[in-house]
Design a protein around this motif. Structure first.
Motif, PDB file in Angstrom:
ATOM      1  N   PHE A  94       0.779  -1.186   0.062  1.00  0.00           N
ATOM      2  CA  PHE A  94       0.144  -0.073   0.038  1.00  0.00           C
ATOM      3  C   PHE A  94       0.858   1.162   0.125  1.00  0.00           C
ATOM      4  CE2 PHE A  94      -2.745  -3.134   2.030  1.00  0.00           C
ATOM      5  CZ  PHE A  94      -3.861  -3.013   1.312  1.00  0.00           C
TER       6      PHE A  94
ATOM      7  N   VAL B 182       2.772  -5.125   2.684  1.00  0.00           N
ATOM      8  CA  VAL B 182       1.943  -6.154   3.387  1.00  0.00           C
ATOM      9  C   VAL B 182       2.066  -7.552   3.434  1.00  0.00           C
ATOM     10  CG1 VAL B 182      -0.273  -6.429   4.377  1.00  0.00           C
ATOM     11  CG2 VAL B 182       0.476  -4.015   3.841  1.00  0.00           C
TER      12      VAL B 182
ATOM     13  N   SER C 288      -2.552  -9.714  14.692  1.00  0.00           N
ATOM     14  CA  SER C 288      -3.375  -8.325  14.211  1.00  0.00           C
ATOM     15  C   SER C 288      -2.567  -7.631  13.271  1.00  0.00           C
ATOM     16  CB  SER C 288      -3.841  -7.761  15.604  1.00  0.00           C
ATOM     17  OG  SER C 288      -4.720  -6.719  15.044  1.00  0.00           O
ATOM     18  N   GLY C 289      -3.103  -7.177  12.091  1.00  0.00           N
ATOM     19  CA  GLY C 289      -2.332  -6.169  11.304  1.00  0.00           C
ATOM     20  C   GLY C 289      -1.420  -6.884  10.318  1.00  0.00           C
ATOM     21  N   CYS C 290      -1.430  -8.343  10.488  1.00  0.00           N
ATOM     22  CA  CYS C 290      -0.256  -9.106   9.555  1.00  0.00           C
ATOM     23  C   CYS C 290      -0.745  -9.195   8.147  1.00  0.00           C
ATOM     24  CB  CYS C 290       0.009 -10.420  10.051  1.00  0.00           C
ATOM     25  SG  CYS C 290      -1.390 -11.506   9.751  1.00  0.00           S
ATOM     26  N   GLY C 291      -2.088  -8.973   7.742  1.00  0.00           N
ATOM     27  CA  GLY C 291      -2.644  -8.686   6.395  1.00  0.00           C
ATOM     28  C   GLY C 291      -3.411  -9.986   6.165  1.00  0.00           C
ATOM     29  N   LYS C 292      -3.974 -10.764   7.090  1.00  0.00           N
ATOM     30  CA  LYS C 292      -5.142 -11.604   6.749  1.00  0.00           C
ATOM     31  C   LYS C 292      -6.373 -11.267   5.904  1.00  0.00           C
ATOM     32  CE  LYS C 292      -5.831 -12.355  11.221  1.00  0.00           C
ATOM     33  NZ  LYS C 292      -4.779 -11.397  11.688  1.00  0.00           N
ATOM     34  N   SER C 293      -6.895  -9.927   6.346  1.00  0.00           N
ATOM     35  CA  SER C 293      -7.884  -9.462   5.790  1.00  0.00           C
ATOM     36  C   SER C 293      -7.569  -8.915   4.303  1.00  0.00           C
ATOM     37  CB  SER C 293      -8.508  -8.095   6.412  1.00  0.00           C
ATOM     38  OG  SER C 293      -8.969  -8.545   7.911  1.00  0.00           O
ATOM     39  N   THR C 294      -6.421  -8.359   4.171  1.00  0.00           N
ATOM     40  CA  THR C 294      -5.915  -7.955   2.977  1.00  0.00           C
ATOM     41  C   THR C 294      -5.696  -9.141   1.819  1.00  0.00           C
ATOM     42  OG1 THR C 294      -4.378  -6.360   4.033  1.00  0.00           O
ATOM     43  CG2 THR C 294      -4.049  -6.770   1.754  1.00  0.00           C
TER      44      THR C 294
ATOM     45  N   GLU D 114     -12.589 -13.499  10.390  1.00  0.00           N
ATOM     46  CA  GLU D 114     -13.087 -13.782  11.564  1.00  0.00           C
ATOM     47  C   GLU D 114     -14.396 -13.335  12.112  1.00  0.00           C
ATOM     48  OE1 GLU D 114     -10.296 -11.278  14.147  1.00  0.00           O
ATOM     49  OE2 GLU D 114      -8.926 -10.983  12.266  1.00  0.00           O
TER      50      GLU D 114
HETATM   51  N1  LIG Z   1      -6.287   0.466   2.231  1.00  0.00           N
HETATM   52  C1  LIG Z   1      -5.126   0.322   3.033  1.00  0.00           C
HETATM   53  N2  LIG Z   1      -4.157   1.373   2.975  1.00  0.00           N
HETATM   54  C2  LIG Z   1      -3.009   1.253   3.507  1.00  0.00           C
HETATM   55  N3  LIG Z   1      -2.622   0.578   4.590  1.00  0.00           N
HETATM   56  C3  LIG Z   1      -3.485  -0.577   4.530  1.00  0.00           C
HETATM   57  C4  LIG Z   1      -4.787  -0.955   3.741  1.00  0.00           C
HETATM   58  N4  LIG Z   1      -5.302  -1.831   4.084  1.00  0.00           N
HETATM   59  C5  LIG Z   1      -4.535  -2.488   5.142  1.00  0.00           C
HETATM   60  N5  LIG Z   1      -3.541  -1.768   5.284  1.00  0.00           N
HETATM   61  C6  LIG Z   1      -2.352  -2.196   6.143  1.00  0.00           C
HETATM   62  O1  LIG Z   1      -1.948  -3.571   5.976  1.00  0.00           O
HETATM   63  C7  LIG Z   1      -1.736  -4.045   7.116  1.00  0.00           C
HETATM   64  C8  LIG Z   1      -2.591  -5.302   7.116  1.00  0.00           C
HETATM   65  O2  LIG Z   1      -3.831  -4.869   7.404  1.00  0.00           O
HETATM   66  P1  LIG Z   1      -4.910  -6.199   7.658  1.00  0.00           P
HETATM   67  O3  LIG Z   1      -6.428  -5.433   7.480  1.00  0.00           O
HETATM   68  O4  LIG Z   1      -4.874  -6.983   6.429  1.00  0.00           O
HETATM   69  O5  LIG Z   1      -4.689  -6.825   8.963  1.00  0.00           O
HETATM   70  P2  LIG Z   1      -5.383  -8.373   9.284  1.00  0.00           P
HETATM   71  O6  LIG Z   1      -4.306  -9.137   9.578  1.00  0.00           O
HETATM   72  O7  LIG Z   1      -6.606  -8.398   9.052  1.00  0.00           O
HETATM   73  O8  LIG Z   1      -5.610  -7.521  11.119  1.00  0.00           O
HETATM   74  P3  LIG Z   1      -6.706  -7.883  12.209  1.00  0.00           P
HETATM   75  O9  LIG Z   1      -6.438  -9.192  12.584  1.00  0.00           O
HETATM   76  O10 LIG Z   1      -6.130  -6.830  13.130  1.00  0.00           O
HETATM   77  O11 LIG Z   1      -7.949  -7.580  11.432  1.00  0.00           O
HETATM   78  C9  LIG Z   1      -1.935  -3.287   8.358  1.00  0.00           C
HETATM   79  O12 LIG Z   1      -0.746  -2.695   8.570  1.00  0.00           O
HETATM   80  C10 LIG Z   1      -2.719  -2.053   7.632  1.00  0.00           C
HETATM   81  O13 LIG Z   1      -2.414  -0.876   8.305  1.00  0.00           O
END
Ligand SMILES: Nc1ncnc2c1ncn2[C@@H]1O[C@H](COP(=O)(O)OP(=O)(O)OP(=O)(O)O)[C@@H](O)[C@H]1O
Ligand SMILES: [Mg+2]
Lengths: 247, 262
Positions: free
Chosen positions: B28, B37, B57-63, B167
């Motif tokens: 990103f 990410v 949390s924040g490791c990129g799973k949702s991404t 989740e």
């Molecule tokens: N649209 C975006 N623009 C910039 N950074 C992003 C964007 N989407 C996600 N990120 C970054 O990517 C990283 C991963 O985000 P993501 O939402 O995939 O985490 P996650 O593993 O799902 O966390 P959680 O368990 O808390 O839901 C985070 O550091 C977030 O700040």
């Protein structure tokens, strides 16, 4: 309402000013019964209300697709978005002179003034409604296969409905105000007497009670339409979504 | 395990995967610069397989899930899926202007189910998630657990080969979550759907999955994988589940320690 009447009557008794400047409530009431007896009372109201509602409906038909286009198509937004929000802050009475020059003293000039007043608020209401749709709904819609026009129809429009209704409410207020401005400024015998003309006639005839009657009716009709049509509609939509706290 | 093998053999599709993620990276652009990410993720989900994706949390799973769902494009690499996947969001994402039943019917309509069948199908799906009688309920009239069930029913209504879940039960209490775990396992075993399930709850991951994939943080990479051959139905308090959870938690802790300082 009762309080207003009492204060009004007290002011008249106290002779704050000459009675031709401040007529007694009873004088205004006489005006009502006089108009009622002549059968013109409902005619005044109907002339304006039918014009106002018809104009509003036309504004609805134009403003809705316009708002959707501005909200959803990038270059349309860049091209006319600013004009649309600019127009909203222009008092619609400013459109009366050009409308008279373009269209003459007739009904189409009235409708033109209503449209110029109401279309921007309806379109802008829809635009801000669409802009406030939570992205989550759009993403959920996309995963369900609602993209393009299907996305607009199944997701964007229903999600934007509360903002759209607020725009409609405002659009009605603007329609009514524009129409009154048009009727006051541009009165002509073949236009029929609406509430605006009634007010203007009262002024030329130096009849303060007629002026008061006209102002009261303009106020009451504007509020009544809002209370009878738009508020219930808005409440229904908000309640069905659990957005209205009911006690 | 036997059921899963039978299901895999059942699936007579021409594709041998429900999702194929190949060398996918995602970065990103942020005010602070470009942030990587996801880094070179390669992962297959077999037809009928249940995979959980585990990570801090924040490791990129949702991404990653958004990429698989096609809501976003990878910066590098490729993703292919067998048809359009269904996605169940962390928030229920039900449409508040529709009733529970109509939410499900919208999904049916958008995939082309005839009008006459929709009502019956929606009722069937509600029964599948044990919500008979919720058809006419508005979203705000449902409890959190009921909303997640309707969301699950709506996702199932898409009849996708692949169900992506982000989740979905994180906000629920332990008992409701336990019930929904049972339901999900039952539904998964009754249908031939493949599931890619994201969580940061290790026990939940082990309770549900045939395969647990651990994602490291900053950037997200595949750190480790476990095959879970504890027979279903499992319970979250089973000792075998607990044992594997301890092992995975150790590893996860290591990952967080290694990448956690920033
Ligand atoms: N649209 C975006 N623009 C910039 N950074 C992003 C964007 N989407 C996600 N990120 C970054 O990517 C990283 C991963 O985000 P993501 O939402 O995939 O985490 P996650 O593993 O799902 O966390 P959680 O368990 O808390 O839901 C985070 O550091 C977030 O700040
Ligand atoms: Mg997440």
């Amino acid at each position: 309402m009762a309080l207003v009447l009492v204060v009004w009557q007290v002011l008249v008794w106290a002779k704050v000013t000459d009675s031709y400047k401040l007529p007694a409530p009873s004088a205004v009431w006489d005006e009502v019964s006089e108009a009622w007896r002549q059968g013109t009372f409902l005619e005044y109201i109907w002339t304006s209300v039918s014009r106002g509602l018809l104009g509003f409906l036309m504004a609805l038909v134009i403003g809705t697709p316009l708002g959707l286009l501005v909200a959803r198509v990038k270059f349309v937004r860049a091209a006319i978005g600013p004009i649309l929000s600019g127009l909203q802050s222009l008092p619609s009475v400013a459109w009366v002179p050009p409308a008279v020059l373009w269209l003459g003293l007739n009904d189409s000039m009235m409708y033109a003034v209503i449209l110029l007043g109401a279309v921007p608020s309806i379109a802008n209401g829809l635009v801000s409604g669409v802009d406030q749709v939570p992205p989550l709904y759009l993403r959920a819609g996309r995963t369900l296969g609602a993209t393009g026009l299907r996305g607009t129809w199944h997701i964007v429009i229903p999600a934007a409905l509360p903002g759209y209704l607020a725009g409609l409410k405002q659009g009605w207020a603007f329609s009514w105000r524009s129409l009154m401005a048009a009727e006051i400024i541009a009165s002509s015998p073949d236009l029929g007497i609406g509430l605006g003309q009634l007010l203007e006639n009262g002024r030329t005839a130096n009849s303060m009670s007629m002026v008061f009657l006209a102002i009261l009716l303009i106020l009451i009709v504007g509020i009544a339409i809002d209370l009878l049509i738009f508020s219930p509609l808005e409440r229904r939509v908000l309640r069905s979504r659990g957005l209205l706290v009911t006690h | 395990m036997a059921t899963a093998l039978a299901k895999a053999a059942d699936a007579t599709t021409s594709v041998e995967y429900a999702a194929r993620i190949e060398h996918v990276s995602k970065s990103f652009t942020t005010p602070a610069g470009r942030q990587l990410v996801l880094d070179d993720i390669t992962l297959d989900v077999a037809p009928g397989e249940f995979v959980t994706l585990l990570g801090a949390s924040g490791c990129g799973k949702s991404t990653l899930l958004n990429l698989v769902a096609g809501l976003d494009q990878p910066s590098a690499g490729g993703i292919s899926t067998d048809g359009r996947p269904a996605l169940m969001f962390q928030e229920h994402a039900l449409f508040p202007w529709l009733t529970a039943g109509k939410n499900i019917e919208l999904a049916l309509k958008l995939r082309g189910v005839a009008k006459a069948e929709r009502r019956t199908k929606a009722e069937e799906l509600l029964a599948l998630v044990r919500l008979e009688g919720a058809y006419g309920k508005r979203v705000h009239e449902l409890s959190g657990g009921m909303r997640q069930r309707v969301a699950l029913a709506r996702a199932l209504a898409q009849d996708s080969k692949l169900l992506l879940m982000d989740e979905p039960f994180a906000a629920l209490d332990a008992i409701t979550r336990d019930v929904l775990h049972d339901e999900l396992t039952r539904i998964w075993r009754e249908t031939s759907v493949s599931v890619l399930f994201v969580t940061h709850n290790v026990r939940e991951a082990v309770r549900l999955a045939e395969r647990v994939v651990l994602l490291s943080s900053r950037p997200g990479r595949i750190a480790h994988e476990w095959t879970v051959d504890i027979p279903q139905p499992r319970r979250i308090e089973d000792s075998a589940v607990a044992e594997l959870s301890v092992e995975i938690t150790e590893q996860l802790r290591g990952e967080i320690r290694r990448h956690g300082q920033h």
